[in-house]
Motif scaffolding. Structure first.
Motif, short mmCIF file in Angstrom:
data_model
loop_
_atom_site.label_atom_id
_atom_site.label_comp_id
_atom_site.label_asym_id
_atom_site.label_seq_id
_atom_site.Cartn_x
_atom_site.Cartn_y
_atom_site.Cartn_z
N ASN A 4 0.85 -1.19 0.00
CA ASN A 4 0.00 0.00 0.00
C ASN A 4 0.88 1.22 0.00
O ASN A 4 1.81 1.32 0.79
CB ASN A 4 -0.91 0.02 1.24
N LYS A 5 0.57 2.15 -0.88
CA LYS A 5 1.31 3.40 -0.92
C LYS A 5 0.73 4.35 0.12
O LYS A 5 -0.43 4.27 0.46
CB LYS A 5 1.18 4.03 -2.31
N PHE A 6 1.58 5.22 0.59
CA PHE A 6 1.11 6.26 1.50
C PHE A 6 0.08 7.09 0.74
O PHE A 6 0.34 7.57 -0.35
CB PHE A 6 2.28 7.14 1.94
N SER A 7 -1.10 7.23 1.30
CA SER A 7 -2.14 7.94 0.56
C SER A 7 -3.07 8.75 1.46
O SER A 7 -4.26 8.81 1.22
CB SER A 7 -2.97 6.94 -0.25
N GLU A 8 -2.52 9.35 2.49
CA GLU A 8 -3.35 10.19 3.35
C GLU A 8 -3.78 11.42 2.55
O GLU A 8 -2.97 12.30 2.25
CB GLU A 8 -2.57 10.60 4.59
N ILE A 13 -2.97 16.57 -0.43
CA ILE A 13 -3.57 17.82 -0.92
C ILE A 13 -2.74 19.02 -0.47
O ILE A 13 -2.44 19.91 -1.28
CB ILE A 13 -5.04 17.94 -0.44
N LEU A 14 -2.35 19.04 0.79
CA LEU A 14 -1.52 20.14 1.28
C LEU A 14 -0.18 20.20 0.57
O LEU A 14 0.30 21.29 0.23
CB LEU A 14 -1.32 20.04 2.79
N ILE A 15 0.43 19.04 0.32
CA ILE A 15 1.71 19.02 -0.40
C ILE A 15 1.52 19.58 -1.81
O ILE A 15 2.35 20.34 -2.30
CB ILE A 15 2.30 17.60 -0.42
N SER A 16 0.41 19.22 -2.46
CA SER A 16 0.13 19.76 -3.79
C SER A 16 -0.02 21.27 -3.76
O SER A 16 0.55 21.99 -4.59
CB SER A 16 -1.15 19.11 -4.34
N GLU A 74 -1.59 28.62 8.62
CA GLU A 74 -1.89 27.51 9.53
C GLU A 74 -1.67 26.17 8.85
O GLU A 74 -1.18 25.22 9.46
CB GLU A 74 -3.33 27.60 10.06
N GLY A 75 -2.05 26.08 7.57
CA GLY A 75 -1.85 24.85 6.81
C GLY A 75 -0.38 24.54 6.62
O GLY A 75 0.05 23.38 6.69
N GLU A 76 0.41 25.57 6.38
CA GLU A 76 1.85 25.39 6.22
C GLU A 76 2.49 24.89 7.51
O GLU A 76 3.32 23.98 7.50
CB GLU A 76 2.49 26.70 5.77
N ILE A 77 2.06 25.44 8.63
CA ILE A 77 2.57 25.00 9.93
C ILE A 77 2.19 23.54 10.19
O ILE A 77 3.02 22.72 10.58
CB ILE A 77 2.05 25.92 11.06
N TYR A 78 0.93 23.22 9.93
CA TYR A 78 0.44 21.85 10.12
C TYR A 78 1.20 20.87 9.23
O TYR A 78 1.64 19.81 9.69
CB TYR A 78 -1.06 21.79 9.83
N LEU A 79 1.36 21.19 7.96
CA LEU A 79 2.06 20.31 7.03
C LEU A 79 3.51 20.11 7.47
O LEU A 79 4.02 18.98 7.45
CB LEU A 79 2.01 20.86 5.60
N THR A 80 4.17 21.16 7.87
CA THR A 80 5.55 21.07 8.35
C THR A 80 5.64 20.12 9.54
O THR A 80 6.52 19.25 9.58
CB THR A 80 6.09 22.46 8.72
N GLU A 81 4.72 20.26 10.48
CA GLU A 81 4.71 19.38 11.66
C GLU A 81 4.49 17.93 11.26
O GLU A 81 5.15 17.02 11.79
CB GLU A 81 3.62 19.82 12.64
N GLN A 82 3.57 17.69 10.35
CA GLN A 82 3.27 16.32 9.92
C GLN A 82 4.45 15.68 9.20
O GLN A 82 4.77 14.51 9.41
CB GLN A 82 2.02 16.30 9.03
N ILE A 83 5.11 16.46 8.35
CA ILE A 83 6.27 15.94 7.62
C ILE A 83 7.39 15.60 8.58
O ILE A 83 8.05 14.56 8.45
CB ILE A 83 6.72 16.92 6.52
N LYS A 88 10.49 11.38 11.36
CA LYS A 88 10.92 10.74 12.60
C LYS A 88 10.60 9.24 12.56
O LYS A 88 11.45 8.41 12.87
CB LYS A 88 10.21 11.42 13.79
N VAL A 89 9.38 8.90 12.18
CA VAL A 89 8.97 7.50 12.10
C VAL A 89 9.79 6.76 11.05
O VAL A 89 10.26 5.64 11.28
CB VAL A 89 7.46 7.40 11.78
#
Length: 100
Positions: A4-8, A13-16, A74-83, A88-89
């Motif tokens: 399975n590919k990563f597909s969240e 969408i945010l990366i796009s 806010e989206g940029e901050i959220y995306l940065t945190e998620q990446i 880390k994982v």
């Protein structure tokens, strides 16, 4: 066994939108060409709606019927945190596999 590919959808969408403002169909095409992940319209627009309600993206005025979106601060901050969390994982997984 299939992989399975990563597909969240929300992160894809945010990366796009991190690259440029896009309307829904252009987001869907970008995700498919970049990640080989096909999001159906229901998945795409459901995720767009959630991102808009969270304040991570906002629509842009447009003269035609297509509705472009842009990522908010806010989206940029959220995306940065998620990446960072994904990195880390991934780093832990690579170490445990002996790949680093």
């Amino acid at each position: 066994m299939t992989t399975n590919k990563f597909s969240e959808p929300t992160l894809l969408i945010l990366i796009s939108l991190a690259e440029q403002n896009r309307h829904g169909y252009a987001i869907m095409e970008d995700i498919q060409s970049s990640y080989d992940v096909k999001l159906g319209p229901g998945t795409l627009y459901g995720a767009i709606s959630r991102l808009e309600k969270a304040g991570y993206i906002s629509p842009i005025e447009s003269q035609d019927r297509k509705k472009p979106y842009k990522m908010t601060t806010e989206g940029e901050i959220y995306l940065t945190e998620q990446i960072k969390e994904i990195q880390k994982v991934t780093n832990i997984g690579m170490k445990r596999l002996g790949l680093v």
